[in-house]
Write a protein that holds these residues in place. Structure first.
Motif, PDB file in Angstrom:
ATOM      1  N   ILE A  83       1.459  17.500  16.128  1.00 51.38           N
ATOM      2  CA  ILE A  83       0.104  16.972  16.345  1.00 51.38           C
ATOM      3  C   ILE A  83      -0.971  18.031  16.095  1.00 51.38           C
ATOM      4  N   TYR A  84      -0.556  19.257  15.815  1.00 46.43           N
ATOM      5  CA  TYR A  84      -1.522  20.339  15.569  1.00 46.43           C
ATOM      6  C   TYR A  84      -1.525  20.777  14.111  1.00 46.43           C
ATOM      7  N   GLU A  85      -0.784  20.085  13.271  1.00 48.37           N
ATOM      8  CA  GLU A  85      -0.770  20.406  11.843  1.00 48.37           C
ATOM      9  C   GLU A  85      -2.092  19.975  11.201  1.00 48.37           C
ATOM     10  N   PRO A  86      -2.403  20.501   9.997  1.00 46.77           N
ATOM     11  CA  PRO A  86      -3.727  20.250   9.399  1.00 46.77           C
ATOM     12  C   PRO A  86      -4.057  18.778   9.126  1.00 46.77           C
ATOM     13  N   TRP A  87      -3.067  17.919   9.043  1.00 49.75           N
ATOM     14  CA  TRP A  87      -3.346  16.513   8.750  1.00 49.75           C
ATOM     15  C   TRP A  87      -3.997  15.796   9.933  1.00 49.75           C
ATOM     16  N   ALA A  88      -3.868  16.342  11.152  1.00 48.84           N
ATOM     17  CA  ALA A  88      -4.334  15.654  12.369  1.00 48.84           C
ATOM     18  C   ALA A  88      -5.648  16.266  12.844  1.00 48.84           C
ATOM     19  N   THR A  89      -6.344  15.552  13.739  1.00 51.78           N
ATOM     20  CA  THR A  89      -7.632  16.037  14.239  1.00 51.78           C
ATOM     21  C   THR A  89      -7.829  15.596  15.675  1.00 51.78           C
ATOM     22  N   PHE A  90      -8.649  16.355  16.418  1.00 51.14           N
ATOM     23  CA  PHE A  90      -9.140  15.909  17.721  1.00 51.14           C
ATOM     24  C   PHE A  90     -10.659  15.786  17.704  1.00 51.14           C
ATOM     25  N   ALA A  91     -11.257  15.728  16.503  1.00 54.09           N
ATOM     26  CA  ALA A  91     -12.718  15.713  16.367  1.00 54.09           C
ATOM     27  C   ALA A  91     -13.335  14.509  17.074  1.00 54.09           C
ATOM     28  N   LEU A 119       0.864  -1.176   0.000  1.00 47.47           N
ATOM     29  CA  LEU A 119       0.000   0.000   0.000  1.00 47.47           C
ATOM     30  C   LEU A 119       0.901   1.227   0.000  1.00 47.47           C
ATOM     31  N   ILE A 120       0.774   2.055  -1.035  1.00 45.68           N
ATOM     32  CA  ILE A 120       1.524   3.311  -1.081  1.00 45.68           C
ATOM     33  C   ILE A 120       0.531   4.428  -0.784  1.00 45.68           C
ATOM     34  N   ALA A 121       0.520   4.862   0.466  1.00 46.00           N
ATOM     35  CA  ALA A 121      -0.377   5.934   0.919  1.00 46.00           C
ATOM     36  C   ALA A 121       0.514   7.084   1.371  1.00 46.00           C
ATOM     37  N   ASN A 122       0.939   7.880   0.403  1.00 43.99           N
ATOM     38  CA  ASN A 122       1.984   8.880   0.633  1.00 43.99           C
ATOM     39  C   ASN A 122       1.341  10.265   0.645  1.00 43.99           C
ATOM     40  N   GLY A 123       0.718  10.606   1.790  1.00 46.04           N
ATOM     41  CA  GLY A 123       0.090  11.898   1.935  1.00 46.04           C
ATOM     42  C   GLY A 123       1.094  12.981   2.291  1.00 46.04           C
ATOM     43  N   THR A 124       0.580  14.180   2.518  1.00 41.34           N
ATOM     44  CA  THR A 124       1.408  15.325   2.921  1.00 41.34           C
ATOM     45  C   THR A 124       0.711  16.027   4.081  1.00 41.34           C
ATOM     46  N   PRO A 125       1.393  16.947   4.767  1.00 41.06           N
ATOM     47  CA  PRO A 125       0.743  17.642   5.885  1.00 41.06           C
ATOM     48  C   PRO A 125      -0.537  18.366   5.482  1.00 41.06           C
ATOM     49  N   LEU A 126      -0.581  18.906   4.269  1.00 45.77           N
ATOM     50  CA  LEU A 126      -1.763  19.629   3.812  1.00 45.77           C
ATOM     51  C   LEU A 126      -2.714  18.748   3.016  1.00 45.77           C
ATOM     52  N   LYS A 127      -2.242  17.609   2.551  1.00 45.09           N
ATOM     53  CA  LYS A 127      -3.077  16.670   1.793  1.00 45.09           C
ATOM     54  C   LYS A 127      -2.923  15.267   2.386  1.00 45.09           C
ATOM     55  N   PRO A 128      -3.418  15.101   3.609  1.00 41.85           N
ATOM     56  CA  PRO A 128      -3.332  13.769   4.214  1.00 41.85           C
ATOM     57  C   PRO A 128      -4.265  12.802   3.504  1.00 41.85           C
ATOM     58  N   ILE A 129      -3.994  11.520   3.702  1.00 38.85           N
ATOM     59  CA  ILE A 129      -4.916  10.470   3.250  1.00 38.85           C
ATOM     60  C   ILE A 129      -5.765  10.083   4.449  1.00 38.85           C
ATOM     61  N   ILE A 130      -7.082  10.230   4.310  1.00 38.08           N
ATOM     62  CA  ILE A 130      -7.989  10.033   5.431  1.00 38.08           C
ATOM     63  C   ILE A 130      -8.881   8.827   5.142  1.00 38.08           C
ATOM     64  N   MET A 131      -8.886   7.876   6.068  1.00 43.24           N
ATOM     65  CA  MET A 131      -9.768   6.709   5.978  1.00 43.24           C
ATOM     66  C   MET A 131     -10.785   6.857   7.096  1.00 43.24           C
TER      67      MET A 131
END
Length: 372
Positions: A362-370, A40-52
């Motif tokens: 942990i506060y960059e756009p790729w992460a969440t506390f939702a 599995l090549i799931a190569n996201g970025t801080p601004l374009k994360p891969i979200i499942m």
């Protein structure tokens, strides 16, 4: 969306582009499973994360909405035959190649997963089953999972920048011979009734089986649900013959106790130096260290292990994090100049915990506390 179990069978390479959102269907028990020999090549970025994530709308999502992510590899595991079959019929795993690659996970977030197949069989957010050291695992998050956050079933996988939030069972779990390394981990239970921060096993039926679980964890913060009205249990439960090395960690806010040893084989590993907790801070747990009831009980030996001067642990000392119990978005950074900052011989970083004073990973756009 994944309908039922979607399996990347061998040998194939599944590429998920940066910014992709993968939806898991609840009724179909949607799960993404990667077979041995596939990648599995799931190569996201801080601004374009891969979200499942859940297929339900924002605000209506909850843990257990879909299955989760499973990687299977050819790395060594503890097993009579050298292989085992994964939970939820997720395929066989294990082999003889410690350098096997199951692909790349960069900036990947798995959320609202952990569907229940049976009362005994529910899925982790991400399961690393016999995954090898050729796999790249860098900046991953599991948010709001109903079972464990991540679990390593044997293998040699290494990971860095691992964020686990609102996990309802154990946040970091390992068993049957995992010998990899985690650098920079954050576990925050929030207001969930979570279980252990770490649940660490070798083999339930053969505690001294080889290969023996002996991972290394450097720079980690574990915050239980105690400050939130949640109910986190044990900060770190080392049992069933695990070894390992945990250094520069913070364990706080757990409603049962701090780091704990269970089973005779585990105590033996602690006594001979193959299970070490060093340069770490234990604070604001109901008991900073308590010996679990059961097969082998020795509070004096546990206390001696936690307070061994050679290991330089601080018991009952406030690490002075900025706002660890905030229920919406905690600030887990050490206060500059506080007890977790410039913390003596902490290396390679000059702080204790998973986040540095000026560190925003942990506060960059790729992460969440939702929560939903």
């Amino acid at each position: 969306g994944t309908q039922g179990q979607t399996t990347a069978n061998s040998p194939t390479t599944l590429v998920i582009e940066p910014g992709t959102v993968v939806y898991g269907d609840k009724d179909a028990l949607g799960t993404l499973s990667v077979a041995r020999g596939s990648k599995l090549i799931a190569n996201g970025t801080p601004l374009k994360p891969i979200i499942m994530t859940s297929a339900f709308k924002v605000g209506q999502r909850s843990s257990g909405d879909w299955g989760g992510l499973v990687l299977n590899g050819w790395a060594p595991i503890g097993a009579d035959t050298g292989e085992r079959e994964g939970e939820g019929e997720t395929g066989f795993f294990g082999g003889t190649d410690p350098y096997d690659s199951s692909g790349v996970l960069n900036y990947v977030r798995v959320e609202y997963a952990g569907v229940l197949f049976t009362t005994e069989d529910e899925l982790n957010g991400i399961a690393f089953q016999g995954v090898g050291a050729g796999t790249v695992i860098n900046h991953i998050q599991v948010n709001r999972n109903s079972d464990d956050g991540i679990e390593f079933f044997g293998g040699t996988a290494n990971a860095q920048y691992v964020l686990l939030t609102g996990i309802e069972d154990d946040s970091i779990d390992w068993a049957i011979g995992w010998v990899g390394t985690i650098n920079n981990a954050v576990v925050w239970q929030g207001n969930q009734n979570g279980d252990q921060g770490i649940e660490a096993d070798n083999d339930r039926s053969v505690p001294d089986r080889q290969p023996q679980s002996q991972p290394r964890i450097f720079n980690a913060t574990f915050v239980g649900g105690f400050g939130e009205g949640g109910d986190g249990d044990i900060a770190a439960l080392f049992r069933r013959g695990t070894a390992g090395f945990v250094r520069d960690a913070i364990f706080m806010g757990f409603n049962d106790c701090g780091p704990t040893l269970h089973d005779e084989e585990t105590y033996n590993n602690a006594a001979d130096g193959s299970l070490v907790l060093a340069n770490s801070i234990l604070f604001d747990n109901i008991n900073e260290g308590c010996s679990a009831d059961g097969i082998f009980f020795d509070q004096a030996a546990l206390d001696a292990w936690l307070t061994d001067p050679a290991y330089n642990n601080q018991i009952g000392v406030d690490p002075q994090l900025a706002d660890p119990y905030n229920s919406l978005q905690p600030d887990l950074r050490p206060i500059p100049g506080g007890n977790a900052d410039n913390a003596g011989n902490a290396s390679p970083n000059n702080y204790i915990g998973g986040v540095g004073p000026g560190d925003n990973w942990i506060y960059e756009p790729w992460a969440t506390f939702a929560q939903d």
